[in-house]
Enzyme design. Structure first.
Site, PDB file in Angstrom:
ATOM      1  N   CYS A   1     -10.421  -3.306 -29.553  1.00 33.93           N
ATOM      2  CA  CYS A   1     -11.747  -2.832 -29.941  1.00 33.93           C
ATOM      3  C   CYS A   1     -12.526  -2.436 -28.690  1.00 33.93           C
ATOM      4  CB  CYS A   1     -12.478  -3.920 -30.728  1.00 33.93           C
ATOM      5  SG  CYS A   1     -11.573  -4.384 -32.188  1.00 33.93           S
ATOM      6  N   GLU A   2     -11.971  -1.502 -27.965  1.00 36.18           N
ATOM      7  CA  GLU A   2     -12.541  -0.976 -26.724  1.00 36.18           C
ATOM      8  C   GLU A   2     -12.144   0.483 -26.704  1.00 36.18           C
ATOM      9  OE1 GLU A   2     -14.189  -1.984 -24.003  1.00 36.18           O
ATOM     10  OE2 GLU A   2     -14.422  -4.056 -24.674  1.00 36.18           O
TER      11      GLU A   2
ATOM     12  N   TYR B   1      -8.666   1.717 -14.466  1.00 34.53           N
ATOM     13  CA  TYR B   1      -8.905   2.675 -13.371  1.00 34.53           C
ATOM     14  C   TYR B   1      -8.842   4.132 -13.846  1.00 34.53           C
ATOM     15  CZ  TYR B   1      -6.931  -1.355 -10.750  1.00 34.53           C
ATOM     16  OH  TYR B   1      -6.621  -2.594 -10.244  1.00 34.53           O
TER      17      TYR B   1
ATOM     18  N   GLY C   1       0.770  -1.236   0.000  1.00 34.71           N
ATOM     19  CA  GLY C   1       0.000   0.000   0.000  1.00 34.71           C
ATOM     20  C   GLY C   1       0.800   1.284   0.000  1.00 34.71           C
TER      21      GLY C   1
ATOM     22  N   GLU D   1       5.019  -6.047   2.833  1.00 30.39           N
ATOM     23  CA  GLU D   1       4.656  -6.860   1.656  1.00 30.39           C
ATOM     24  C   GLU D   1       4.439  -5.920   0.490  1.00 30.39           C
ATOM     25  OE1 GLU D   1       1.826 -10.468   3.324  1.00 30.39           O
ATOM     26  OE2 GLU D   1       0.923  -8.780   2.322  1.00 30.39           O
TER      27      GLU D   1
ATOM     28  N   GLY E   1       4.626  -4.120  -3.103  1.00 33.37           N
ATOM     29  CA  GLY E   1       4.764  -4.484  -4.503  1.00 33.37           C
ATOM     30  C   GLY E   1       5.078  -3.237  -5.321  1.00 33.37           C
ATOM     31  N   ARG E   2       4.074  -2.357  -5.366  1.00 31.41           N
ATOM     32  CA  ARG E   2       4.192  -1.137  -6.174  1.00 31.41           C
ATOM     33  C   ARG E   2       5.415  -0.308  -5.804  1.00 31.41           C
ATOM     34  NH1 ARG E   2      -0.567   0.802  -8.209  1.00 31.41           N
ATOM     35  NH2 ARG E   2      -1.593  -0.277  -6.506  1.00 31.41           N
TER      36      ARG E   2
ATOM     37  N   ARG F   1      -3.902  -0.564 -16.382  1.00 30.47           N
ATOM     38  CA  ARG F   1      -4.319   0.412 -15.377  1.00 30.47           C
ATOM     39  C   ARG F   1      -5.029   1.642 -15.952  1.00 30.47           C
ATOM     40  NH1 ARG F   1      -1.424   2.848 -12.341  1.00 30.47           N
ATOM     41  NH2 ARG F   1      -2.547   2.632 -10.404  1.00 30.47           N
TER      42      ARG F   1
END
Ligand SMILES: *Cc1c(COP(=O)(O)O)cnc(C)c1O
Length: 419
Positions: free
Chosen positions: A346-347, A319, A235, A277, A279-280, A315
């Site tokens: 195709c989005e 988001y 986090g 823990e 990650g980012r 991402r």
């Protein structure tokens, strides 16, 4: 101002070897960052970072982190297998899963990983599945409600709603769970909580630590369980936007130390180990997505079409997340053109940037999409039959190494059954 960790000349020689798009990782940056984290928590002899494998599941990356003293935090069967094959053993592996299949618990136990239970009912499920309760066990706490730090007016407020999140034990369940686990043979206990994601505040970890340390004191007093480690989870965020201030990991470590001295030491719990823990924070800025401009399109807006798409980095589409873009070779040119930078899915949400001011872009330009080192490649998918890209490591000596080849159509068709 955000600068890529790679130059245009370096990228030109890479693209002769590896076709775009590919994810590129910076070994030097990864090591330096891991050392800063370790230094920030050096006051705690038991400190260990368990890198969240889901952020960047690649053995070459995992091995670098292991060399820097990190463990691996897994949440699935294949992440456990990858950590095992990357050299992590026993307590170097943390298993923090939820809605866990039996086979995952079996492998975690077989590897000697530290199991972090997500729910009260998993106590009996684990016992039935593996036949015993491990002597070292951890439980994930969810305090419910909302979690806020700072004022929204500051612009760097942290807000999340643990009460809406599916993870963890309630407070009552945690007390009952510890008693139950103790009665079933557990001897060494840990607690874990993840309250907010991608926080840009040096207060997040110290605030969370304060909550968990207080809880640990009460748990130990009421249940008599020996709490050996407290896992602050992930986090800690990164500044995706150029004007955002980065977290100061030294200040974060010091903030946690103050809570430790204030709450745990007076309770006689000064030997508790602190785990993280992340990650980012570990990998995000140390990876980027390298892509080439294929097309330029002018209709109601100006579009720059690149050879990467949301299947390589989800991402922005998922988001609306901001990822900074550098047009290589034009780092100092004025950003006087407004573009949507798109991929070919195709989005209509397959856009790395919307209304982004960039220097004038030409076909063939190489773009660096920043901060894709965590939750980048790993969130990739095969929609529209798009193939996953390669991953390349920029090594400390400046040379490069392919650490995952790009998928081929054969890979894509391998699971299909034609008859
Ligand atoms: C995703 C995750 C992390 C890492 O989160 P970051 O935001 O990348 O730091 C850590 N622990 C658990 C249990 C996770 O699910």
């Amino acid at each position: 101002m955000k600068r890529p960790f790679v130059t245009l000349d370096q990228l030109r020689s890479m693209t002769e070897q590896y076709p775009t798009p590919f994810h590129l990782y910076d070994e030097k940056g990864i090591r330096e960052n891991a050392r800063r984290l370790k230094q920030a928590f050096a006051w705690n002899p038991g400190f260990k970072e368990y890198f969240a494998v889901k952020a960047t599941p690649n053995p070459a990356i995992l091995k670098i982190l292991r060399e820097e003293g990190c463990g691996a935090d897994c949440s699935s069967l294949t992440e456990l297998m990858m950590s095992d094959r990357s050299g992590f053993t026993g307590p170097e592996i943390m298993f923090s899963s939820n809605d866990t299949p039996a086979e995952d618990f079996k492998l975690a136990a077989q590897l000697g990983a530290t199991i972090n239970l997500d729910d009260f009912t998993h106590i009996d499920f684990l016992k039935e599945t593996i036949g015993y309760i491990p002597e070292t066990i951890s439980c994930r706490f969810n305090p419910g409600g909302t979690f806020t730090i700072g004022e929204s007016t500051e612009g760097f407020q942290v807000m999340d709603t643990p009460g809406d999140s599916k993870y963890g034990f309630t407070r009552e369940q945690l007390f009952a769970g510890f008693k139950k686990l103790k009665a079933m043979g557990a001897k060494r206990f840990g607690i874990h909580a993840f309250l907010a994601s991608n926080t840009l505040s040096n207060e997040y970890y110290p605030t969370l630590a304060g909550i968990l340390f207080q809880l640990a004191v009460e748990l130990e007093q009421e249940t008599g369980c020996d709490i050996c480690f407290i896992n602050l989870s992930g986090g800690v965020g990164i500044p995706y936007k150029p004007d955002q201030p980065a977290n100061d990991i030294a200040a974060i470590g010091e903030g946690v130390r103050q809570q430790f001295e204030k709450i745990l030491v007076p309770a006689g719990m000064g030997d508790v180990a602190i785990y993280t823990e992340l990650g980012r924070f570990m990998l995000g800025p140390n990876g980027c997505l390298v892509t080439k401009v294929l097309h330029f399109k002018h209709t109601y807006k100006e579009y720059v079409g690149v050879d990467a798409c949301a299947a390589n980095l989800m991402r922005p589409a998922m988001y609306g997340a901001y990822h900074h873009i550098t047009v290589m070779g034009k780092e100092d040119a004025p950003c006087d053109h407004k573009y949507d930078v798109t991929g070919g899915l195709c989005e209509n949400n397959d856009k790395f940037a919307v209304d982004r001011m960039l220097p004038e872009v030409e076909i063939g330009d190489l773009l660096v999409i920043h901060d894709s080192g965590a939750h980048g490649f790993s969130m990739g998918y095969n929609y529209n039959g798009k193939l996953r890209s390669a991953e390349v490591l920029l090594q400390e000596d400046g040379s490069t190494r392919l650490i995952r080849r790009a998928e081929t159509p054969e890979d894509y068709f391998a699971t299909l059954i034609f008859d």
